[in-house]
Design an enzyme around this catalytic site. Sequence first.
Site, PDB file in Angstrom:
ATOM      1  N   ASP A  32      -6.998  -1.056   7.663  1.00 56.35           N
ATOM      2  CA  ASP A  32      -6.465  -1.707   6.463  1.00 56.35           C
ATOM      3  C   ASP A  32      -7.504  -2.058   5.393  1.00 56.35           C
ATOM      4  O   ASP A  32      -7.428  -3.127   4.772  1.00 56.35           O
ATOM      5  CB  ASP A  32      -5.688  -2.975   6.852  1.00 56.35           C
ATOM      6  CG  ASP A  32      -4.508  -2.674   7.758  1.00 56.35           C
ATOM      7  OD1 ASP A  32      -4.252  -1.485   8.036  1.00 56.35           O
ATOM      8  OD2 ASP A  32      -3.829  -3.626   8.201  1.00 56.35           O
ATOM      9  N   LYS A 137       1.242   1.728   8.883  1.00 58.34           N
ATOM     10  CA  LYS A 137       1.821   0.854   9.900  1.00 58.34           C
ATOM     11  C   LYS A 137       2.585  -0.293   9.236  1.00 58.34           C
ATOM     12  O   LYS A 137       2.090  -0.901   8.281  1.00 58.34           O
ATOM     13  CB  LYS A 137       0.740   0.323  10.831  1.00 58.34           C
ATOM     14  CG  LYS A 137      -0.334  -0.517  10.168  1.00 58.34           C
ATOM     15  CD  LYS A 137      -1.443  -0.830  11.162  1.00 58.34           C
ATOM     16  CE  LYS A 137      -2.498  -1.745  10.606  1.00 58.34           C
ATOM     17  NZ  LYS A 137      -2.078  -3.075  10.252  1.00 58.34           N
ATOM     18  N   CYS A 170      -5.019  -8.155  11.932  1.00 55.88           N
ATOM     19  CA  CYS A 170      -4.754  -6.761  12.301  1.00 55.88           C
ATOM     20  C   CYS A 170      -5.776  -6.193  13.277  1.00 55.88           C
ATOM     21  O   CYS A 170      -5.434  -5.378  14.145  1.00 55.88           O
ATOM     22  CB  CYS A 170      -4.627  -5.904  11.046  1.00 55.88           C
ATOM     23  SG  CYS A 170      -3.168  -6.334  10.083  1.00 55.88           S
TER      24      CYS A 170
END
Length: 240
Positions: A32, A137, A170
């Site tokens: 990310d 995701k 995450c």
Amino acid sequence: MPPEPDPAAVAVPAVPYAFEMSPATTALVIIDMQRDFLLPCGFGALLGNDVTMLTSIVEPLGELLGAARAAGLMVVHTREGHRPDMADCPPAKLARGRLDTPIGSPGPNGRILIRGEFGHDIIEELAPADGEAVLDKPGKGTFYATDLELMLRNAQIRSLIVTGVTTEVCVHTTVREANDRGFECFVPADCVASYFTEFHEVGLKMIAAQGGIFGWVGSSLDLLAALGAGRPVLTTIQGA
Ligand code: TIU
């Protein structure tokens, strides 16, 4: 049955003890590193966070990415976000935080955390190369609702180097998911970051505690040395 010893394996200094990995069975996972989390006018900043806490890892992570490519490691990039129609965004996630600028609303970088928008994409410094997997995701974990596990098993990957943002959200969720699936995770402390110093530090401690309950914590410098891209350096692992 335990896996056969691998003659190509290298040992990387780590907490709680050296992390053994073989380049052929190791993947670098970059989580990310998106504009929405890293830019001064992105989603993270709109939430009131100091994004410089995150941008500090861009340089070491870029070096690690270069070394991983040179060593032939599988590289996987992820992006958190949703379909433009947001059919994959749980109503509970959308409502959480009672935000003025929730997921899907327009922002300076396009609709927040929506696939195809400028802010959703990965920063230029860490742009995926041709042939590298980019996984979209909908959740915090990288295994949930993606084909990551299938891809890793097909490539006979055993070990993951988990990097990116944020340490306690995450990254942590992914390390936990991977650990339960039998993958061994190494987290370079200088290639993960959080908006909160305390959460970053304790998040790393939680990974390596109890004999490495979720994995190993180390430094990108020692990884670079193990991958043949640098000299061994004695390092203190912050927060581990
Ligand atoms: N990528 C990731 O960690 N998503 C988040 O929402 N993190 C926060 O810390 N908010």
